[in-house]
Design a protein around this motif. Structure first.
Motif, PDB file in Angstrom:
ATOM      1  N   PRO A   2       0.820  -1.217   0.000  1.00 16.19           N
ATOM      2  CA  PRO A   2       0.000   0.000   0.000  1.00 16.19           C
ATOM      3  C   PRO A   2       0.851   1.264   0.000  1.00 16.19           C
ATOM      4  CG  PRO A   2       0.105  -0.936   2.195  1.00 16.19           C
ATOM      5  CD  PRO A   2       0.782  -1.928   1.289  1.00 16.19           C
ATOM      6  N   LYS A   3       0.250   2.338  -0.486  1.00 17.20           N
ATOM      7  CA  LYS A   3       0.911   3.629  -0.394  1.00 17.20           C
ATOM      8  C   LYS A   3       0.814   4.156   1.033  1.00 17.20           C
ATOM      9  CE  LYS A   3       0.866   5.548  -5.021  1.00 17.20           C
ATOM     10  NZ  LYS A   3       0.604   6.791  -5.791  1.00 17.20           N
ATOM     11  N   ILE A   4       1.731   5.052   1.377  1.00 21.10           N
ATOM     12  CA  ILE A   4       1.775   5.604   2.726  1.00 21.10           C
ATOM     13  C   ILE A   4       1.318   7.065   2.704  1.00 21.10           C
ATOM     14  CG2 ILE A   4       3.596   4.067   3.540  1.00 21.10           C
ATOM     15  CD1 ILE A   4       5.615   6.245   2.964  1.00 21.10           C
ATOM     16  N   ASN A   5       0.964   7.579   3.865  1.00 20.93           N
ATOM     17  CA  ASN A   5       0.677   8.994   4.046  1.00 20.93           C
ATOM     18  C   ASN A   5       1.853   9.625   4.783  1.00 20.93           C
ATOM     19  OD1 ASN A   5      -1.867   8.692   2.888  1.00 20.93           O
ATOM     20  ND2 ASN A   5      -2.848   8.295   4.857  1.00 20.93           N
ATOM     21  N   ASN A   6       2.553  10.506   4.113  1.00 19.31           N
ATOM     22  CA  ASN A   6       3.724  11.156   4.701  1.00 19.31           C
ATOM     23  C   ASN A   6       3.349  12.573   5.109  1.00 19.31           C
ATOM     24  OD1 ASN A   6       6.259  12.017   5.458  1.00 19.31           O
ATOM     25  ND2 ASN A   6       7.009  12.275   3.371  1.00 19.31           N
ATOM     26  N   GLU A 265       9.125   0.069   1.987  1.00 19.10           N
ATOM     27  CA  GLU A 265       9.825  -1.173   2.310  1.00 19.10           C
ATOM     28  C   GLU A 265      10.499  -1.095   3.679  1.00 19.10           C
ATOM     29  OE1 GLU A 265       9.627  -0.818  -2.185  1.00 19.10           O
ATOM     30  OE2 GLU A 265       9.994   0.518  -0.478  1.00 19.10           O
ATOM     31  N   LEU A 266      11.096   0.053   3.985  1.00 19.02           N
ATOM     32  CA  LEU A 266      11.720   0.222   5.298  1.00 19.02           C
ATOM     33  C   LEU A 266      10.679   0.171   6.410  1.00 19.02           C
ATOM     34  CD1 LEU A 266      14.329   3.040   4.575  1.00 19.02           C
ATOM     35  CD2 LEU A 266      14.828   0.687   5.237  1.00 19.02           C
ATOM     36  N   LEU A 267       9.522   0.754   6.162  1.00 16.56           N
ATOM     37  CA  LEU A 267       8.449   0.732   7.155  1.00 16.56           C
ATOM     38  C   LEU A 267       7.988  -0.695   7.422  1.00 16.56           C
ATOM     39  CD1 LEU A 267       6.593   2.501   8.898  1.00 16.56           C
ATOM     40  CD2 LEU A 267       5.035   2.632   6.957  1.00 16.56           C
ATOM     41  N   PHE A 268       7.784  -1.455   6.357  1.00 18.61           N
ATOM     42  CA  PHE A 268       7.396  -2.846   6.529  1.00 18.61           C
ATOM     43  C   PHE A 268       8.503  -3.646   7.210  1.00 18.61           C
ATOM     44  CE2 PHE A 268       3.711  -2.011   4.159  1.00 18.61           C
ATOM     45  CZ  PHE A 268       2.891  -3.128   4.195  1.00 18.61           C
ATOM     46  N   HIS A 269       9.742  -3.307   6.916  1.00 18.50           N
ATOM     47  CA  HIS A 269      10.874  -3.977   7.551  1.00 18.50           C
ATOM     48  C   HIS A 269      10.841  -3.778   9.067  1.00 18.50           C
ATOM     49  CE1 HIS A 269      14.991  -5.321   8.249  1.00 18.50           C
ATOM     50  NE2 HIS A 269      15.271  -4.164   8.803  1.00 18.50           N
TER      51      HIS A 269
END
Length: 295
Positions: A2-6, A265-269
């Motif tokens: 999914p896309k993220i909200n930054n 990817e880093l967030l999921f990591h």
């Protein structure tokens, strides 16, 4: 994925903006570009013009799904009239920066109490007051100036009981219990780099230099814990702040970590390392896409 909200980012200007926007548009649904550019974004008109520049640089395939949110920079010469005009134009956020503490803060705030008329106007308009939380008095060293900012933040909170406030890029988690104890008009953003690095990594690599600086191992673990808990006060704000190589690989390296190219990817990591990723996915959004709900 999914896309993220930054809710806190930096897209710079001109040629660099045109280079950066496609990365953000591929990764993000909503994106809040900060106004501490050169020249700064000081009015509602300037903020909307900046959004138009971002839209023009957005790839065609991302135009319908990428939504930059305009914001303005708050200075000591900002007036209530500027705030009211910006609010009428749909601007919902203004951010203040402490004098000389971060990028392009040579015009930053020295005395936050001078902004009381501005905060009052923001409160009346329903705008969000966003803070770079480092004390402007240089008597405080880098490791302590975020913690020292608490007195300023709490004073504004008490003086303006209807003002929506954001403590940006939380890194010193000594203030976390107090932030959580405040009511729901207060939130804080968490960055990827503060959940990945510590002060020792900053000292070892100029590419990890950032403001506020990364803190101790315990702070990193506290940030991971609150970010992956799903707490409504914890908001993803990457503070993705890129520089060219000459400004990072030098004796006086500029502050900023550019995590945008692989932010999702880093967030999921991080969620995977914390062992709870399966609990932080809900089925679908309104368009049938799977989405991350941790932040």
């Amino acid at each position: 994925i999914p896309k993220i909200n930054n809710m806190h980012g930096h897209l710079r200007q001109d040629e660099l903006l045109r280079f950066l926007v496609p990365f953000a548009a591929r990764q993000c649904s909503y994106y809040v570009p900060m106004g501490n550019t050169k020249p700064p974004i000081l009015t509602g008109k300037a903020a909307l013009e900046y959004i138009e520049q971002i839209a023009a640089a957005t790839p065609e395939e991302n135009k319908s799904s990428f939504k930059p949110i305009p914001t303005i920079k708050i200075r000591e010469d900002t007036t209530p009239e500027i705030i009211r005009e910006a609010a009428q134009m749909g601007i919902r956020m203004g951010k203040s920066y402490p004098y000389a503490r971060t990028t392009h803060a040579d015009d930053g705030i020295k005395n936050y109490m001078r902004l009381c008329p501005v905060f009052e106007a923001m409160q009346e308009a329903g705008m969000i007051a966003s803070f770079h939380p480092e004390h402007p008095n240089l008597i405080w060293d880098d490791a302590e100036c975020e913690y020292a900012f608490w007195g300023i933040f709490e004073s504004v909170y008490q003086l303006f009981p209807g003002l929506k406030m954001i403590w940006e890029h939380l890194s010193d988690t000594r203030v976390l219990p107090a932030l959580l104890d405040m009511n729901d008009r207060v939130a804080f953003t968490v960055t990827l780099h503060h959940m990945l690095i510590r002060d020792v990594e900053v000292n070892a690599d100029s590419h990890n230099k950032c403001r506020p600086q990364a803190k101790r191992s315990q702070d990193r673990e506290n940030l991971r814990r609150i970010a992956t808990s799903g707490h409504p006060k914890a908001i993803l704000g990457l503070d993705d702040a890129p520089w060219d190589e000459d400004h990072k690989n030098c004796a006086r390296s500029c502050n900023g970590c550019w995590t945008m190219p692989n932010a999702t990817e880093l967030l999921f990591h991080i969620f995977d390392e914390e062992g709870i990723i399966s609990n932080r996915i809900e089925n679908t959004d309104e368009k049938g896409r799977r989405k991350l709900v941790a932040f």
